[in-house]
Design a protein around this motif. Sequence first.
Motif, PDB file in Angstrom:
ATOM      1  N   SER A 192      -6.639  -1.289   0.947  1.00  0.00           N
ATOM      2  CA  SER A 192      -7.833  -0.552   0.546  1.00  0.00           C
ATOM      3  C   SER A 192      -7.524   0.431  -0.580  1.00  0.00           C
ATOM      4  CB  SER A 192      -8.465   0.146   1.733  1.00  0.00           C
ATOM      5  OG  SER A 192      -7.487   0.762   2.517  1.00  0.00           O
ATOM      6  N   LEU A 193      -6.264   0.814  -0.698  1.00  0.00           N
ATOM      7  CA  LEU A 193      -5.871   1.634  -1.853  1.00  0.00           C
ATOM      8  C   LEU A 193      -6.232   0.939  -3.154  1.00  0.00           C
ATOM      9  CD1 LEU A 193      -2.276   2.999  -1.213  1.00  0.00           C
ATOM     10  CD2 LEU A 193      -4.294   4.348  -1.738  1.00  0.00           C
ATOM     11  N   MET A 194      -6.065  -0.376  -3.142  1.00  0.00           N
ATOM     12  CA  MET A 194      -6.275  -1.137  -4.362  1.00  0.00           C
ATOM     13  C   MET A 194      -7.733  -1.141  -4.798  1.00  0.00           C
ATOM     14  SD  MET A 194      -3.195  -2.046  -4.868  1.00  0.00           S
ATOM     15  CE  MET A 194      -3.317  -3.223  -6.197  1.00  0.00           C
ATOM     16  N   GLN A 195      -8.631  -0.716  -3.891  1.00  0.00           N
ATOM     17  CA  GLN A 195     -10.045  -0.830  -4.243  1.00  0.00           C
ATOM     18  C   GLN A 195     -10.716   0.512  -4.441  1.00  0.00           C
ATOM     19  OE1 GLN A 195     -10.908  -3.124  -0.830  1.00  0.00           O
ATOM     20  NE2 GLN A 195      -9.718  -4.831  -1.648  1.00  0.00           N
ATOM     21  N   CYS A 249       1.903   7.832  -3.436  1.00  0.00           N
ATOM     22  CA  CYS A 249       1.987   7.812  -1.971  1.00  0.00           C
ATOM     23  C   CYS A 249       3.415   7.572  -1.493  1.00  0.00           C
ATOM     24  CB  CYS A 249       1.055   6.734  -1.410  1.00  0.00           C
ATOM     25  SG  CYS A 249      -0.677   7.248  -1.383  1.00  0.00           S
ATOM     26  N   ILE A 250       4.152   6.749  -2.216  1.00  0.00           N
ATOM     27  CA  ILE A 250       5.541   6.513  -1.831  1.00  0.00           C
ATOM     28  C   ILE A 250       6.312   7.822  -1.850  1.00  0.00           C
ATOM     29  CG2 ILE A 250       7.707   5.430  -2.607  1.00  0.00           C
ATOM     30  CD1 ILE A 250       5.955   3.049  -3.524  1.00  0.00           C
ATOM     31  N   GLN A 251       5.937   8.698  -2.776  1.00  0.00           N
ATOM     32  CA  GLN A 251       6.640   9.975  -2.874  1.00  0.00           C
ATOM     33  C   GLN A 251       6.167  10.983  -1.833  1.00  0.00           C
ATOM     34  OE1 GLN A 251       5.914  10.855  -7.019  1.00  0.00           O
ATOM     35  NE2 GLN A 251       7.886   9.998  -7.616  1.00  0.00           N
ATOM     36  N   CYS A 282      -3.102   8.818   1.906  1.00  0.00           N
ATOM     37  CA  CYS A 282      -2.165   7.695   1.904  1.00  0.00           C
ATOM     38  C   CYS A 282      -2.128   7.001   3.267  1.00  0.00           C
ATOM     39  CB  CYS A 282      -0.762   8.170   1.550  1.00  0.00           C
ATOM     40  SG  CYS A 282      -0.650   8.842  -0.112  1.00  0.00           S
ATOM     41  N   GLN A 283      -2.805   7.592   4.267  1.00  0.00           N
ATOM     42  CA  GLN A 283      -2.758   7.035   5.624  1.00  0.00           C
ATOM     43  C   GLN A 283      -3.791   5.941   5.815  1.00  0.00           C
ATOM     44  OE1 GLN A 283      -0.340   8.436   7.748  1.00  0.00           O
ATOM     45  NE2 GLN A 283       0.188   9.458   5.837  1.00  0.00           N
ATOM     46  N   ILE A 284      -3.894   5.052   4.862  1.00  0.00           N
ATOM     47  CA  ILE A 284      -4.856   3.964   4.991  1.00  0.00           C
ATOM     48  C   ILE A 284      -4.144   2.691   4.587  1.00  0.00           C
ATOM     49  CG2 ILE A 284      -6.979   5.274   4.672  1.00  0.00           C
ATOM     50  CD1 ILE A 284      -6.813   4.671   1.720  1.00  0.00           C
TER      51      ILE A 284
END
Length: 290
Positions: A280-283, A265-267, A274-276
Motif C-alpha cells: 500500500s506504500l506504493m499507492q 521507512c527502512i531508516q 511505515c506500519q502498513i
Amino acid sequence: MPLVTSGSFVIISFTIWFSTPQLCRRQVGAQLGTTPNIKHIVIGRCFTYTTLVNPSVRYDCEDIWRQFEEAVVHQSSCNVTEEHYHQLFNAMPQMWPCDTFLFWSKTRKLMHAFAAVFQHFWTLEDTLVGYMFNDLIWCGQEEDSDFDFNSCPEWSTCRTHPVFSLWKQASKTFAEMACGNVTVLLNGSIVNAFSRKSMFGSVELDGLNPQRVNYVNIKVMSNLQGPHIESCNQGSILDLIQILQSRGFRWTCTDNDPVLRILQCIQDLTQPSCQIPANSLMQQESPTSN
Ligand SMILES: *[C@@H]1O[C@H](CO)[C@@H](O)[C@H](O)[C@H]1NC(C)=O
Ligand SMILES: *[C@@H]1O[C@H](CO)[C@@H](O)[C@H](O)[C@H]1NC(C)=O
Ligand SMILES: *[C@@H]1O[C@H](CO)[C@@H](O)[C@H](O)[C@H]1NC(C)=O
C-alpha cells in the motif's frame, strides 16, 4: 507487485538530476583552521579514488595537489575566487554518462540512502573533486606560503571564501556536464524547498543546459512524521517549475515518491506511517507531470 520490480522501474523512468551540494551542512566555524593533515588526506583520497573507486581515468594526484595548493596559499583567506581553481579543474576533467545526474538540496541523508541503493546515480560527491574535498576546511594566508591551520573565516563573512569558491566551481562544472534525464531531490518539510540562495538554485540550475537535458524530474520528499510544507503544487517548487519552463526544460514533479518513501521507512521502521503493508506504500501518491 514485487517491490524490487517496481523500484527498478521507477528509477529507470525517473532520471535524476541532483543538485544543491553539501554547502548546507558544511558550516565552517570561525575558530576552525585548515583541516590538519589536509595534504595527506587529499592526496590519499585522490589515490583511493583513482585506484579503487573509479579507475577508468588516469589522474596525476601529485599535480592535482600542486594546483590546489597554488590556488589557495599566498592568498588572503577571503580572496580565493572560482577562477583561482581553473587550473585545478583542468587537471581533473571528468565525464559522466547521461541519465545519471542526481541533484539535491537539504535532503542529504535521503540522497545518500538513495545513491547507495541505486548505484548508477552520480552526485557531486562521486566526482573526483567532491570525493577529495568532502568535509574539509582550508584557507591560506597572504604573508605565508602555507595553509592557515589556526583559523579560517566563516563563509558568511566573505564573498570569495576558498572553500565556497571550490564548491561553487565544482557544482557549476557538474551541472554543465549533466545530460539526459536529471533528478532533483528536494525537501518538502521546509519552507523554501527550492531556494535561489542554495547551491542548486544559485549555481547548478543555471548551469543546466536545456539542449543537453531531456527531462528535469523533481522529487519532493517530506519527512515521515511531517510537516508537509511544500509540494509540487505549493510553495517554492512552483518557482522552480516556472524557471524550468521559461528556459525550455521539460519536467516532471513527484510528491513523496513511493520508492524513496520505502528508503525512509527502512531508516525508521518505528514511524506509524511505515506500519502498513509495503504494497500500500506504493499507492500513496501519484505523480503529476507536464
Ligand atoms: C526520462 O524522463 C521521462 C519523464 O519522467 C520518462 O518518460 C523517460 O522514460 C525518461 N527516460 C529515461 C532514459 O530514463
Ligand atoms: C584580492 O586579490 C586581488 C587579485 O587577485 C588583489 O588585487 C587584491 O588586492 C586582493 N585583496 C586582498 C584583500 O587581499
Ligand atoms: C528536511 O530538512 C530537515 C531540516 O534540515 C531535515 O531534518 C530533514 O531530514 C529533511 N528531510 C528530508 C526528507 O530530507
